[in-house]
Design a protein around this motif. Structure first.
Motif, short mmCIF file in Angstrom:
data_model
loop_
_atom_site.label_atom_id
_atom_site.label_comp_id
_atom_site.label_asym_id
_atom_site.label_seq_id
_atom_site.Cartn_x
_atom_site.Cartn_y
_atom_site.Cartn_z
N TYR A 155 3.50 0.48 -10.09
CA TYR A 155 2.11 0.77 -10.48
C TYR A 155 1.33 1.12 -9.22
N GLY A 156 0.48 2.13 -9.29
CA GLY A 156 -0.41 2.38 -8.17
C GLY A 156 -0.64 3.82 -7.78
N TYR A 157 0.20 4.74 -8.19
CA TYR A 157 0.00 6.15 -7.83
C TYR A 157 -0.95 6.77 -8.85
N ARG A 158 -2.22 6.87 -8.45
CA ARG A 158 -3.27 7.32 -9.37
C ARG A 158 -4.06 8.48 -8.77
N GLY A 159 -4.93 9.01 -9.60
CA GLY A 159 -5.81 10.09 -9.15
C GLY A 159 -5.03 11.31 -8.72
N THR A 186 0.89 -1.16 0.00
CA THR A 186 0.00 0.00 0.00
C THR A 186 0.93 1.21 0.00
N ASN A 187 0.71 2.12 -0.93
CA ASN A 187 1.61 3.27 -0.99
C ASN A 187 1.29 4.28 0.12
N SER A 188 2.03 5.36 0.13
CA SER A 188 1.89 6.37 1.19
C SER A 188 0.50 6.97 1.30
N PHE A 189 -0.32 6.77 0.27
CA PHE A 189 -1.67 7.35 0.27
C PHE A 189 -2.73 6.26 0.41
N GLY A 190 -2.30 5.04 0.78
CA GLY A 190 -3.22 3.94 1.01
C GLY A 190 -3.69 3.25 -0.25
N GLN A 191 -3.09 3.56 -1.40
CA GLN A 191 -3.50 2.95 -2.66
C GLN A 191 -2.77 1.61 -2.86
N PRO A 192 -3.49 0.57 -3.30
CA PRO A 192 -2.82 -0.70 -3.61
C PRO A 192 -1.82 -0.48 -4.74
N SER A 193 -0.61 -1.01 -4.56
CA SER A 193 0.47 -0.75 -5.52
C SER A 193 1.32 -1.99 -5.71
N ALA A 194 2.14 -1.98 -6.76
CA ALA A 194 3.04 -3.08 -7.06
C ALA A 194 4.32 -2.54 -7.69
N TYR A 195 5.40 -3.28 -7.51
CA TYR A 195 6.71 -2.93 -8.08
C TYR A 195 7.32 -4.22 -8.65
N GLY A 196 7.47 -4.30 -9.95
CA GLY A 196 8.14 -5.42 -10.61
C GLY A 196 9.54 -4.97 -10.97
#
Length: 183
Positions: free
Chosen positions: A130-134, A95-105
């Protein structure tokens, strides 16, 4: 069940499996030890054989250089597969710093025996997050459609051949502290 709850449950399950003895499992044909998700081109031909097969990384804490009321706790679980020549590939779910589900390949390189200390090592990985959106899409550079390139260096200390602690430098954002179980 929300994503953070599912991630927490998955992290707890992985931690339990790792401490109950996954590191003591014996390799058999077609086992987890034989699974090779890394591209063949990643291994160094004639390079030193990897002294471990997998790393399970668990991180319950990230320190941000600049605190914000928008920051949420970051939870991370990652699995790395090691190949010859000190190289590895992996996938981190967090979960990134803003609580968004994220992934790193990513793919990476590990160097051991830093400053002549056999327990000290460093790594660098490069891949895509992937995951920093909005409204948080600009929190990470070069972000396009929620995907951004990343390079993450780390410094680690091996307590024994199976357990280590690592600190991952997240550029101008902060540092993540992690426990790593090798098997």
């Amino acid at each position: 069940m929300s994503f953070p709850s599912k991630l927490s449950a998955w992290i707890a399950s992985c931690a339990l499996i790792g401490t109950v003895g996954l590191g003591h499992a014996h390799a058999a044909e077609d086992s987890l030890y034989d699974l090779q998700p890394c591209p063949d081109s990643l291994a160094v031909e004639g390079g030193a054989k990897a002294d471990k097969t997998w790393d399970l990384t668990l991180s319950p804490f990230t320190h941000h250089w600049h605190s914000s009321s928008e920051h949420k706790p970051v939870k991370l679980v990652a699995l790395d597969r090691h190949v010859s020549g000190g190289r590895f590939c992996g996938l981190a779910l967090f979960t990134n710093s803003f609580g968004q589900p994220s992934a790193y390949g990513y793919v990476g390189q590990q160097w051991n025996n830093i400053l002549g200390n056999p327990q000290l090592f460093t790594k660098v990985s490069a891949g895509f997050i992937y995951g920093y959106r909005g409204k948080h899409k600009d929190a990470i550079g070069f972000n396009s459609a929620g995907i951004a390139p990343a390079i993450i260096p780390s410094l680690g200390y091996a307590f024994n051949p199976k357990e280590s602690a690592q600190a991952f430098l997240l550029g101008t954002a902060g540092v993540t502290f992690a426990y790593v179980r090798s098997f």
